[in-house]
Design a protein around this motif. Structure first.
Motif, PDB file in Angstrom:
ATOM      1  N   ASP A  69      -2.390   3.177  12.004  1.00  0.00           N
ATOM      2  CA  ASP A  69      -3.745   3.681  11.450  1.00  0.00           C
ATOM      3  C   ASP A  69      -3.105   4.523   9.894  1.00  0.00           C
ATOM      4  N   ALA A  70      -2.001   5.241   9.947  1.00  0.00           N
ATOM      5  CA  ALA A  70      -1.331   5.649   8.798  1.00  0.00           C
ATOM      6  C   ALA A  70      -1.166   4.752   7.675  1.00  0.00           C
ATOM      7  N   ILE A  71      -0.620   3.786   8.136  1.00  0.00           N
ATOM      8  CA  ILE A  71      -0.264   2.418   6.946  1.00  0.00           C
ATOM      9  C   ILE A  71      -1.660   2.198   6.409  1.00  0.00           C
ATOM     10  N   ALA A  72      -2.896   1.938   7.240  1.00  0.00           N
ATOM     11  CA  ALA A  72      -4.016   1.358   6.846  1.00  0.00           C
ATOM     12  C   ALA A  72      -4.679   2.553   5.938  1.00  0.00           C
ATOM     13  N   VAL A  73      -4.555   3.720   6.270  1.00  0.00           N
ATOM     14  CA  VAL A  73      -5.277   4.705   5.213  1.00  0.00           C
ATOM     15  C   VAL A  73      -4.561   4.701   4.046  1.00  0.00           C
ATOM     16  N   LEU A  74      -3.142   4.346   3.973  1.00  0.00           N
ATOM     17  CA  LEU A  74      -2.402   4.424   2.694  1.00  0.00           C
ATOM     18  C   LEU A  74      -2.841   3.086   1.995  1.00  0.00           C
ATOM     19  N   GLU A  75      -2.930   2.016   2.687  1.00  0.00           N
ATOM     20  CA  GLU A  75      -3.224   0.957   1.866  1.00  0.00           C
ATOM     21  C   GLU A  75      -4.839   1.109   1.446  1.00  0.00           C
ATOM     22  N   ALA A  76      -5.637   1.673   2.018  1.00  0.00           N
ATOM     23  CA  ALA A  76      -6.982   1.801   1.431  1.00  0.00           C
ATOM     24  C   ALA A  76      -6.772   2.888   0.152  1.00  0.00           C
ATOM     25  N   LEU A  77      -5.901   3.971   0.333  1.00  0.00           N
ATOM     26  CA  LEU A  77      -5.736   4.767  -0.787  1.00  0.00           C
ATOM     27  C   LEU A  77      -4.964   3.985  -1.952  1.00  0.00           C
ATOM     28  N   ILE A  78      -4.282   3.420  -1.834  1.00  0.00           N
ATOM     29  CA  ILE A  78      -3.718   2.492  -2.743  1.00  0.00           C
ATOM     30  C   ILE A  78      -4.585   1.498  -3.404  1.00  0.00           C
ATOM     31  N   ALA A  79      -5.217   0.815  -2.729  1.00  0.00           N
ATOM     32  CA  ALA A  79      -6.437  -0.139  -3.059  1.00  0.00           C
ATOM     33  C   ALA A  79      -7.473   0.578  -4.052  1.00  0.00           C
ATOM     34  N   ARG A  80      -7.644   1.937  -3.781  1.00  0.00           N
ATOM     35  CA  ARG A  80      -8.630   2.631  -4.482  1.00  0.00           C
ATOM     36  C   ARG A  80      -8.024   2.972  -5.841  1.00  0.00           C
TER      37      ARG A  80
END
Length: 149
Positions: free
Chosen positions: A131-142
């Motif tokens: 879940d943490a990786i998914a959150v960070l990937e969304a942050l990076i994409a933003r």
């Protein structure tokens, strides 16, 4: 006469936009735990295996492999995954860790952060590591999608 500083300028990026858009979070396959031992005691072998240590008045905090802690008879506090932020952030970069911790907090994922010379490391609950990786990937994409990048 004032003493001149002998410290070098801090290496790494301070540009928050660049940092957040350039992170490559790397998930360690190792399951870690936090332990504490008295300042004047401890096992040099287990301490040499610690990925991180911190000295506090109450004792030494060790972050070690879960199985190594259990084998050494230490009380393991939680099971943690280490995420390494693969971007060379400056030690005086403002807001980088706050943005990461805030994004994780929005999803109720705790973030225990340790900054090394080259990278920042975030320890999250082992059960929430993906879940943490998914959150960070969304942050990076933003941050990658911001105009001007």
């Amino acid at each position: 006469m004032r003493a001149q500083s002998t410290t070098k300028p801090l290496p790494g990026s301070r540009d928050l936009q660049h940092l957040l858009g350039s992170i490559t979070p790397v998930l360690s396959p190792t399951r870690y735990t936090y332990c504490t031992v008295p300042l004047d005691e401890g096992d040099p072998v287990i301490e040499s295996q610690a990925v991180a240590t911190f000295l506090e008045v109450e004792g030494k905090t060790l972050v070690v492999e879960f199985e190594a802690a259990v084998t050494a008879g230490l009380e393991a506090v939680g099971e943690w995954a280490m995420l390494t932020m693969k971007v060379h952030s400056s030690l005086d970069a403002v807001g980088f860790i706050a943005a990461i911790a805030s994004a994780l907090a929005e999803q109720r994922i705790s973030a225990n952060v340790m900054s090394g010379f080259f990278h920042d490391h975030v320890f999250v609950q082992w059960s929430r590591r993906h879940d943490a990786i998914a959150v960070l990937e969304a942050l990076i994409a933003r941050y990658r999608s911001v105009p001007g990048r």
